[in-house]
Write a protein that holds these residues in place. Structure first.
Motif, PDB file in Angstrom:
ATOM      1  N   ALA A   1       0.769  -1.155   0.239  1.00 46.94           N
ATOM      2  CA  ALA A   1      -0.007   0.209  -0.014  1.00 46.94           C
ATOM      3  C   ALA A   1       0.830   1.250  -0.153  1.00 46.94           C
ATOM      4  O   ALA A   1       0.249   2.141  -0.513  1.00 46.94           O
ATOM      5  CB  ALA A   1      -0.882  -0.035   1.027  1.00 46.94           C
ATOM      6  N   ALA A   2       2.005   1.204   0.579  1.00 49.46           N
ATOM      7  CA  ALA A   2       2.677   2.162   0.652  1.00 49.46           C
ATOM      8  C   ALA A   2       4.084   2.504  -0.447  1.00 49.46           C
ATOM      9  O   ALA A   2       4.268   3.768  -0.372  1.00 49.46           O
ATOM     10  CB  ALA A   2       3.877   2.345   1.948  1.00 49.46           C
ATOM     11  N   ARG A   3       4.042   1.554  -1.298  1.00 52.08           N
ATOM     12  CA  ARG A   3       5.105   1.387  -2.332  1.00 52.08           C
ATOM     13  C   ARG A   3       4.698   2.759  -3.247  1.00 52.08           C
ATOM     14  O   ARG A   3       3.631   2.954  -3.813  1.00 52.08           O
ATOM     15  CB  ARG A   3       5.405   0.366  -2.861  1.00 52.08           C
ATOM     16  CG  ARG A   3       4.227  -0.202  -3.810  1.00 52.08           C
ATOM     17  CD  ARG A   3       4.447  -1.679  -4.264  1.00 52.08           C
ATOM     18  NE  ARG A   3       5.672  -1.637  -5.046  1.00 52.08           N
ATOM     19  CZ  ARG A   3       6.215  -2.807  -5.417  1.00 52.08           C
ATOM     20  NH1 ARG A   3       5.924  -4.059  -4.862  1.00 52.08           N
ATOM     21  NH2 ARG A   3       7.286  -2.862  -6.267  1.00 52.08           N
ATOM     22  N   VAL A   4       5.769   3.323  -3.857  1.00 48.49           N
ATOM     23  CA  VAL A   4       5.622   4.254  -5.004  1.00 48.49           C
ATOM     24  C   VAL A   4       6.545   3.994  -6.121  1.00 48.49           C
ATOM     25  O   VAL A   4       6.524   4.548  -7.169  1.00 48.49           O
ATOM     26  CB  VAL A   4       5.836   5.696  -4.514  1.00 48.49           C
ATOM     27  CG1 VAL A   4       4.782   6.120  -3.407  1.00 48.49           C
ATOM     28  CG2 VAL A   4       7.316   5.952  -4.038  1.00 48.49           C
ATOM     29  N   ARG A   5       7.223   3.085  -6.045  1.00 51.16           N
ATOM     30  CA  ARG A   5       8.090   2.447  -6.875  1.00 51.16           C
ATOM     31  C   ARG A   5       7.815   1.286  -7.310  1.00 51.16           C
ATOM     32  O   ARG A   5       7.394   0.443  -6.544  1.00 51.16           O
ATOM     33  CB  ARG A   5       9.818   2.767  -6.655  1.00 51.16           C
ATOM     34  CG  ARG A   5       9.941   4.203  -6.011  1.00 51.16           C
ATOM     35  CD  ARG A   5      11.415   4.294  -6.227  1.00 51.16           C
ATOM     36  NE  ARG A   5      11.771   4.887  -7.203  1.00 51.16           N
ATOM     37  CZ  ARG A   5      13.078   4.374  -7.827  1.00 51.16           C
ATOM     38  NH1 ARG A   5      13.992   3.991  -7.074  1.00 51.16           N
ATOM     39  NH2 ARG A   5      13.332   4.792  -9.085  1.00 51.16           N
ATOM     40  N   THR A   6       8.111   0.793  -8.557  1.00 48.28           N
ATOM     41  CA  THR A   6       7.986  -0.572  -9.268  1.00 48.28           C
ATOM     42  C   THR A   6       9.085  -1.398  -8.947  1.00 48.28           C
ATOM     43  O   THR A   6      10.132  -0.911  -8.784  1.00 48.28           O
ATOM     44  CB  THR A   6       7.478  -0.405 -10.704  1.00 48.28           C
ATOM     45  OG1 THR A   6       8.661   0.057 -11.416  1.00 48.28           O
ATOM     46  CG2 THR A   6       6.749   0.643 -10.778  1.00 48.28           C
ATOM     47  N   ASP A   7       8.907  -2.639  -9.484  1.00 39.56           N
ATOM     48  CA  ASP A   7      10.083  -3.903  -9.275  1.00 39.56           C
ATOM     49  C   ASP A   7      11.063  -3.416 -10.381  1.00 39.56           C
ATOM     50  O   ASP A   7      12.077  -3.345 -10.083  1.00 39.56           O
ATOM     51  CB  ASP A   7       9.408  -5.077  -9.354  1.00 39.56           C
ATOM     52  CG  ASP A   7       8.438  -5.580  -8.161  1.00 39.56           C
ATOM     53  OD1 ASP A   7       8.565  -5.050  -7.272  1.00 39.56           O
ATOM     54  OD2 ASP A   7       7.766  -6.346  -8.556  1.00 39.56           O
ATOM     55  N   ALA A   8      10.524  -2.816 -11.519  1.00 42.58           N
ATOM     56  CA  ALA A   8      11.314  -2.572 -12.565  1.00 42.58           C
ATOM     57  C   ALA A   8      12.106  -1.304 -12.171  1.00 42.58           C
ATOM     58  O   ALA A   8      13.341  -1.187 -12.624  1.00 42.58           O
ATOM     59  CB  ALA A   8      10.412  -2.131 -13.789  1.00 42.58           C
ATOM     60  N   ASP A   9      11.783  -0.490 -11.405  1.00 44.06           N
ATOM     61  CA  ASP A   9      12.532   0.571 -10.996  1.00 44.06           C
ATOM     62  C   ASP A   9      13.670   0.210 -10.146  1.00 44.06           C
ATOM     63  O   ASP A   9      14.943   1.042 -10.281  1.00 44.06           O
ATOM     64  CB  ASP A   9      11.862   1.653 -10.204  1.00 44.06           C
ATOM     65  CG  ASP A   9      10.550   2.313 -10.694  1.00 44.06           C
ATOM     66  OD1 ASP A   9      10.882   2.434 -12.040  1.00 44.06           O
ATOM     67  OD2 ASP A   9       9.558   2.783 -10.294  1.00 44.06           O
ATOM     68  N   LEU A  10      13.622  -0.713  -9.327  1.00 41.94           N
ATOM     69  CA  LEU A  10      14.582  -1.332  -8.602  1.00 41.94           C
ATOM     70  C   LEU A  10      15.410  -2.190  -9.101  1.00 41.94           C
ATOM     71  O   LEU A  10      16.629  -2.652  -8.595  1.00 41.94           O
ATOM     72  CB  LEU A  10      13.933  -1.973  -7.234  1.00 41.94           C
ATOM     73  CG  LEU A  10      13.961  -1.086  -5.944  1.00 41.94           C
ATOM     74  CD1 LEU A  10      13.013   0.274  -6.497  1.00 41.94           C
ATOM     75  CD2 LEU A  10      13.211  -1.596  -4.878  1.00 41.94           C
ATOM     76  N   VAL A  11      15.330  -2.712 -10.298  1.00 37.41           N
ATOM     77  CA  VAL A  11      16.217  -3.767 -10.969  1.00 37.41           C
ATOM     78  C   VAL A  11      17.574  -3.288 -10.908  1.00 37.41           C
ATOM     79  O   VAL A  11      18.653  -4.120 -10.753  1.00 37.41           O
ATOM     80  CB  VAL A  11      15.599  -4.321 -12.243  1.00 37.41           C
ATOM     81  CG1 VAL A  11      16.687  -4.775 -13.173  1.00 37.41           C
ATOM     82  CG2 VAL A  11      14.278  -5.009 -12.023  1.00 37.41           C
ATOM     83  N   PRO A  12      18.056  -1.923 -11.483  1.00 36.47           N
ATOM     84  CA  PRO A  12      19.241  -1.286 -11.464  1.00 36.47           C
ATOM     85  C   PRO A  12      19.980  -1.365 -10.404  1.00 36.47           C
ATOM     86  O   PRO A  12      21.153  -1.753 -10.113  1.00 36.47           O
ATOM     87  CB  PRO A  12      19.060  -0.056 -12.050  1.00 36.47           C
ATOM     88  CG  PRO A  12      17.888  -0.099 -12.795  1.00 36.47           C
ATOM     89  CD  PRO A  12      16.808  -0.965 -12.204  1.00 36.47           C
ATOM     90  N   LEU A  13      19.110  -1.325  -9.085  1.00 30.73           N
ATOM     91  CA  LEU A  13      19.670  -1.531  -7.639  1.00 30.73           C
ATOM     92  C   LEU A  13      20.244  -2.622  -7.495  1.00 30.73           C
ATOM     93  O   LEU A  13      21.129  -2.914  -6.573  1.00 30.73           O
ATOM     94  CB  LEU A  13      18.871  -0.649  -6.605  1.00 30.73           C
ATOM     95  CG  LEU A  13      18.744   0.945  -7.112  1.00 30.73           C
ATOM     96  CD1 LEU A  13      17.766   1.592  -5.831  1.00 30.73           C
ATOM     97  CD2 LEU A  13      20.097   1.869  -6.748  1.00 30.73           C
ATOM     98  N   MET A  14      19.398  -3.625  -7.931  1.00 29.76           N
ATOM     99  CA  MET A  14      19.770  -5.140  -7.651  1.00 29.76           C
ATOM    100  C   MET A  14      21.143  -5.633  -8.283  1.00 29.76           C
ATOM    101  O   MET A  14      21.730  -6.729  -7.908  1.00 29.76           O
ATOM    102  CB  MET A  14      18.555  -5.917  -8.041  1.00 29.76           C
ATOM    103  CG  MET A  14      17.439  -5.727  -7.415  1.00 29.76           C
ATOM    104  SD  MET A  14      16.059  -6.702  -8.351  1.00 29.76           S
ATOM    105  CE  MET A  14      16.223  -8.352  -7.590  1.00 29.76           C
ATOM    106  N   ARG A  15      21.661  -4.777  -9.066  1.00 32.71           N
ATOM    107  CA  ARG A  15      23.024  -5.042  -9.894  1.00 32.71           C
ATOM    108  C   ARG A  15      22.926  -6.107 -10.779  1.00 32.71           C
ATOM    109  O   ARG A  15      22.819  -6.002 -11.906  1.00 32.71           O
ATOM    110  CB  ARG A  15      24.021  -5.089  -8.768  1.00 32.71           C
ATOM    111  CG  ARG A  15      24.086  -3.982  -7.720  1.00 32.71           C
ATOM    112  CD  ARG A  15      24.215  -2.539  -8.408  1.00 32.71           C
ATOM    113  NE  ARG A  15      24.454  -1.336  -7.556  1.00 32.71           N
ATOM    114  CZ  ARG A  15      24.217  -0.332  -7.512  1.00 32.71           C
ATOM    115  NH1 ARG A  15      23.558   0.009  -8.476  1.00 32.71           N
ATOM    116  NH2 ARG A  15      24.536   0.461  -6.458  1.00 32.71           N
TER     117      ARG A  15
END
Length: 837
Positions: free
Chosen positions: A332-346
């Protein structure tokens, strides 16, 4: 202790250290924090949580370091709950978590605080961590696999200087991590179910999902005796925690769509990891392996390392009811997608364990569940317009069309129009007609929503401040200024009401948006004033970006990067009364109330007396959107042209609207492009979108002074700029560009250089960049608050201030002014008390 002036400007930092049967290390660590840091001592608070039940370590730490607050819960809470307990006793605005077997460098706190103060969108600072000797890397970056296991990238490698640049990371290590205290509390701290391991991964994951950044800062340096506190913990127990916590973090934090594919594969991979790690014969119960004779249920030995993975899944299932509640909160609180975080997953698809049977299973699961597609899913962007999207398009639709076109090269984009007239040309992206009530489904589908005009009003849930969707507002059209001119023909009451309504629509966008697009630097100054008046230009936003371009950028109208090519006849030799050798002046847009075609007609009349071959062609008299009524200026233009005897001889009207894909034929038949307007506030902030077509086709420009396009024409030598409502000057300008061949040629040369700056790919670069890493605006982040607060004055200072104010009020207005101010102060105090209740 007295507070120095430097201290007052710095936040208080509470350093929290958890001790578990390592008092020697803990005392060494706390002494280093107390004695060796370059940070005001009066702004440091030291807290130690002792997780060593039955020992005398808490008493020993108190004796050695009486200034340290020592908390003794009476049992081993684990690292996560121990840190949370310490945070609840902390008074600092910043929490600093430090392992008891770590040694901070002198600038450890100051460097991290500098980042938090300079970048209000940074929620946590990850320190650089080296081994005790300062030679090998412990932490400089974090990675995350698709199955939820976090790991330290480059751990064990020599510190060769290649990790000395700050960068955003998914998480920092809990051994040396700074977090804003209010934000840490808002997130519920570390997840105590983890006990230890991955609680820092989970926290960083949640921070990023909520739009906060975790920033690696190499100047904030510590040295660490790796796992000194884990000496008594077996590898099997460690593997159990790692496996269970990875599944828990994965379950909590990925989206529903991702979870459906990833969780079954992650659990299957955990079993294969267990059997491979324990060298278990996974085929021993197959019927083909059944021994001759009775099939006895003999026990089979299994290593605890293999058992760890199986028990981890069992306990993950046990925790599911609690994790389900936690998941609902995070989603409910998220504002970013899984795709947004993929670059940070390295390297999300990295297998992580070099075991042959395990690697084979990893490959099978990735292919069977399509996991490459999950973590390579393009970002979804919905461009919402209220304009007609068809072969004949006006400015807003053209702009929305090209936004969708440019963004579709990298993302999954759909263009959605709520207009009843949607019949688009062929495109590489879907164009959808939707009723206002249907917009919600498109908004739910999208990761980023781009809105124009009144569309935001049609999605009430998107307007609210608590909406977590990323919203880009295209405010290139100052509708309220436009309405001042457009509404002249309506009655005063209706005109005032319409203006209030449009202003309210714009203010809603300006309060809600995460990123804004305008058409020129002039407009940018105008919208900055609006944003400032609405309170959007906060200190936090300014500190993040003093230029404020991360919130409001210039994206002018653009033009195609492909040169215009003729596809058929248009004006010369095609329109009755216009010959192939005539000089054609093109009016490329509509005829609206804020334009001044009347002065242009008088100018053409003057030129026609000397040059019988001049022809003025109006490209479109009827707006392509049938919902837009014809304005009075169009009728006045027809009448004046007729009265001057120009119609059908020197002036020609296209009473419809030229299809967008055919406009180049008309432009290529022209000899110059013209736009003329009145001098008023709408002109000052307008950007004449159709005029860019003149640059696209290489037409010298004649324009009235006063808008940003006139500035460009004058500065770059693209034509002639004339005063408003001056037919003589306009006539002279037309003669110059039409009949001075050398001047016209020089204009075309300059246009060829300038137009490259206005290709759609170039002008949309700020939007393209934002959509590559979309985040909420700094002032819209949840749990955002000032890092430092004004110190409450002591009683003596408060009395001095009150006496000074009393004198000021007496000087300003005597006793009456004093009474008025005192009454106001009492009302404020009463209001504060009511709010606290």
């Amino acid at each position: 202790m007295a507070v120095t002036s430097e201290s007052a400007a710095l936040p208080a930092v509470s350093v929290i250290v958890v001790n578990y049967r390592g008092a020697d290390d803990t005392i060494t660590c706390l002494r280093a924090v107390r004695d060796e840091l370059d940070y005001p001592a009066d702004r440091l608070e030291l807290i130690c949580v002792d997780n060593s039940p039955g020992d005398d370590e808490a008493a020993r730490i108190r004796q050695e370091l009486p200034q340290v607050t020592v908390l003794d819960p009476g049992s081993n809470l684990g690292f996560a709950e121990g840190c949370n307990l310490g945070s609840r006793s902390a008074s600092g605005q910043v929490l600093a978590f430090l392992n008891n077997d770590a040694r901070p460098a002198r600038d450890w706190v100051r460097a991290a605080v500098a980042v938090l103060r300079a970048e209000p969108t940074v929620g946590a600072v990850a320190s650089k961590v080296l081994d005790w000797e300062g030679e090998l890397v412990d932490f400089v970056d974090g990675g995350l696999t698709w199955f939820g296991m976090g790991y330290k990238r480059h751990a064990g490698e020599p510190d060769d200087g290649g990790h000395d640049a700050p960068r955003d990371v998914l998480f920092g290590t809990g051994s040396a991590l700074f977090v804003r205290a209010e934000l840490f509390a808002a997130l519920g701290g570390f997840d105590e179910r983890f006990f230890m391991f991955y609680e820092d991964v989970d926290l960083g994951w949640r921070l990023n999902l909520r739009g906060w950044r975790v920033r690696y800062e190499p100047r904030s340096l510590t040295f660490h005796r790796h796992h000194a506190s884990m000496a008594e913990v077996s590898s099997a127990r460690e593997n159990f925690l790692l496996e269970r916590n990875a599944l828990a973090a994965l379950y909590k934090n990925v989206s529903d769509e991702t979870l459906a594919k990833v969780l079954p594969a992650a659990m299957a991979l955990a079993i294969r990891r267990a059997t491979a790690r324990g060298d278990v014969d996974a085929r021993q119960l197959e019927m083909a392996r059944r021994p001759e004779g009775p099939d006895f249920d003999d026990d089979v030995p299994i290593s605890r390392d293999a058992l760890a993975g199986m028990l981890a899944i069992d306990q993950f299932v046990e925790l599911l009811p609690q994790l389900k509640e936690a998941r609902e909160v995070e989603q409910a609180a998220r504002v970013r997608t899984d795709a947004d975080l993929v670059p940070l997953m390295r390297k999300a698809m990295e297998p992580a364990y070099p075991l042959p049977r395990y690697l084979a299973a990893h490959e099978v699961l990735v292919e069977a569940f399509g996991l490459d597609e999950v973590f390579g899913r393009p970002r979804r962007i919905a461009v919402l317009t209220g304009d007609s999207v068809a072969e004949r398009m006006a400015g807003p639709a053209i702009r929305a069309w090209h936004m969708a076109e440019v963004l579709s090269a990298e993302h999954d984009v759909r263009l959605v129009s709520v207009n009843a007239h949607v019949n688009p040309p062929e495109s590489a992206f879907p164009v959808v007609a939707a009723k206002p009530r249907e917009l919600g489904a498109h908004v739910d589908w999208a990761d980023v929503v781009i809105v124009q005009g009144h569309v935001l009003e049609m999605v009430p849930a998107l307007k609210h401040a608590d909406s977590t969707k990323i919203v880009v507002c295209d405010v290139y059209d100052p509708m309220h200024l436009e309405l001042l001119e457009q509404g002249r023909d309506t009655d005063d009451e209706r005109r005032a009401a319409d203006l209030r309504g449009v202003t309210k629509v714009l203010n809603t966008q300006l309060r809600r948006g995460d990123f804004f697009l305008c058409a020129s630097e002039r407009q940018r100054h105008f919208w900055l004033g609006h944003l400032a008046s609405l309170g959007r230009l906060t200190p936090g936003l300014y500190d993040t970006d003093p230029t404020v371009r991360s919130l409001l950028e210039v994206v002018p109208f653009g033009l195609s990067s492909v040169a215009p090519r003729r596809t058929g006849p248009a004006i010369k030799g095609a329109q009755p009364g216009i010959d192939a050798d005539d000089k054609v002046v093109l009016w490329a847009g509509g005829v609206y109330s804020w334009f001044d075609p009347l002065t242009l007609l008088h100018a053409v009349s003057q030129v026609a007396q000397r040059h019988h071959d001049i022809r003025l062609f109006f490209l479109g008299m009827k707006h392509p959107n049938p919902d837009v009524p014809e304005m009075g200026m169009a009728d006045r233009t027809r009448h004046l042209s007729s009265r001057l005897g120009l119609t059908g001889k020197h002036v020609f009207f296209n009473e419809t609207w030229v299809p967008y894909a055919q406009r180049q034929n008309y432009l290529l038949d022209a000899d110059c492009g013209v736009t003329s307007h009145f001098e008023h506030v709408e002109t000052t902030f307008a950007f004449r979108t159709r005029v860019l077509d003149y640059l696209w086709s290489g037409l010298p420009v004649v324009t009235t002074d006063g808008d940003s396009f006139a500035d460009l024409v004058l500065q770059e030598g693209l034509g002639v700029v004339v005063p408003a409502e001056d037919p003589e000057a306009l006539a002279a300008a037309l003669e110059k560009v039409l009949y001075d061949a050398e001047f016209a040629a020089s204009c075309r040369e300059r246009i060829e250089v300038v137009r490259e700056r206005f290709t759609w790919e170039s002008v949309l670069a700020p939007l393209t960049e934002f959509c590559r890493d979309p985040r909420p605006a700094a002032d819209r982040l949840s749990a955002a608050s000032p890092l430092t607060r004004t110190q409450t004055p002591d009683r003596v200072e408060a009395v001095r201030r009150d006496v000074a104010l009393l004198r000021e009020y007496l000087d300003a207005g005597g006793p009456i002014e004093v009474a008025k101010r005192a009454g106001g102060r009492l009302r404020r105090l009463a209001g504060d008390r009511l709010r606290k209740r």
